[in-house]
Design a protein around this motif. Structure first.
Motif: not given
Length: 238
Positions: A7-25
């Motif tokens: 899976i390619a997760l395309v976006g500018d990863r940031s721990d300040g973005v809730r969805s970026h933290v949630r997706i791996p979970t």
């Protein structure tokens, strides 16, 4: 044994973005609960590269992206090559932007967040910001979204301030976009391409539903489509 999907997760990863933290979970839960093995790779919008080797592409929230062009090109490649695609929040906005430019012939149309001074804009500020809000989504019967959600109404979580300018909805629909979910005011909230193996975009963020222990049906459906793509790739020798 289930094939592992890349899976390619395309976006500018940031721990300040809730969805970026949630997706791996969520991906971990899908593996544990449903046996859907997803191997995720984060790709920044300004260095995406070739996504055709992936089994699924998720254009994640977190706008403004560092590269609008990178986000739009990601959508085009997934659309034209039949790679399962999910776009949420900004992913919804840029999926429609790509389609408007490359299919509808609206080459100069813009996104208000990226180009506030552009003369013609497809994506415009919402009358009322949806940052941190929940709202009802009415799902069109017979669509892919209806089959996935299993209901004609759901309550979804948002974190955005931009959406589709309704004046362009008919043009997009005439060229193949099916708008399969609307809010109480009739504004588009889900879009899909029915001829594509899996191409769904939502203005709401399904990755933020609940507490993260039970993935939203849209996320699960995307994962299943990606795993199926992986199986087909193995069998075809790709």
């Amino acid at each position: 044994m289930t094939e592992k999907a890349r899976i390619a997760l395309v976006g500018d990863r940031s721990d300040g973005v809730r969805s970026h933290v949630r997706i791996p979970t969520l991906f971990a839960r899908l593996a544990e609960r449903d046996g859907l093995e997803l191997d995720a790779y984060w790709l920044p919008t300004d260095a995406v590269g070739d996504i055709t080797g992936f089994d699924g592409v998720w254009l994640v929230p977190g706008s403004p992206y560092r590269s609008e062009a990178g986000a739009v090109e990601t959508v085009r490649a997934a659309r034209e090559n039949g790679v399962p695609f999910l776009g949420t929040c900004a992913g919804f906005q840029h999926a429609l932007l790509e389609f408007a430019r490359n299919v509808c012939g609206l080459g100069g149309i813009g996104h208000a967040e990226n180009e506030p001074e552009s003369a013609e804009r497809l994506i415009v500020p919402l009358a009322c910001s949806l940052v941190g809000h929940e709202g009802a989504v009415h799902v069109t019967p017979g669509t892919r979204a209806a089959r996935i959600l299993g209901a004609d109404r759901s309550v979804e979580r948002y974190h955005c301030s931009y959406g589709l300018d309704a004046r362009h909805l008919d043009t997009l629909a005439a060229n193949g976009v099916v708008f399969s979910g609307f809010d109480d005011d009739g504004d588009a909230r889900i879009a899909e391409l029915p001829e594509h193996p899996f191409f769904v975009a939502s203005l709401f963020q399904p990755e933020l539903a609940g507490d993260g222990t039970r993935p939203h049906p849209l996320v699960e459906a995307f994962a299943r489509a990606a795993v199926e793509h992986a199986k087909l790739s193995v069998h075809s020798g790709l």
